[in-house]
Design a protein around this motif. Sequence first.
Motif, PDB file in Angstrom:
ATOM      1  N   SER A 164      44.833  41.217 128.926  1.00  0.00           N
ATOM      2  CA  SER A 164      44.309  40.677 130.234  1.00  0.00           C
ATOM      3  C   SER A 164      44.364  41.638 131.378  1.00  0.00           C
ATOM      4  O   SER A 164      45.268  42.476 131.384  1.00  0.00           O
ATOM      5  N   THR A 165      43.155  41.587 132.041  1.00  0.00           N
ATOM      6  CA  THR A 165      43.006  42.692 133.241  1.00  0.00           C
ATOM      7  C   THR A 165      42.866  41.734 134.452  1.00  0.00           C
ATOM      8  O   THR A 165      42.545  40.628 134.489  1.00  0.00           O
ATOM      9  N   GLY A 203      46.845  40.971 133.865  1.00  0.00           N
ATOM     10  CA  GLY A 203      46.237  39.674 134.140  1.00  0.00           C
ATOM     11  C   GLY A 203      46.315  39.270 135.947  1.00  0.00           C
ATOM     12  O   GLY A 203      47.642  38.986 136.163  1.00  0.00           O
TER      13      GLY A 203
END
Length: 77
Positions: free
Chosen positions: A50-51, A64
């Motif tokens: 996740s970014t 995230g």
Amino acid sequence: MKHIKVLGSGCANCKATYARIEKAAQDQGVVVEMEKIEDMAQIMAHGVMSTPAVIIDDKLVHAGGIPDKQKIDSWFI
């Protein structure tokens, strides 16, 4: 000097994360080398799912969502 990589697709959250880290470093007088990584193959090579994600000196410290100011400040202590 800390080497900081912000990994993400280039979305608004990734840009905001980059800007917040850059500002926090300036505010604290910390010298950093910033790098944006938007290539998905490179992002996946870091094991990030996740970014935005943040890597400092080759250690994943966040993934995230946009990190809050307190979290970012703690990276420079």
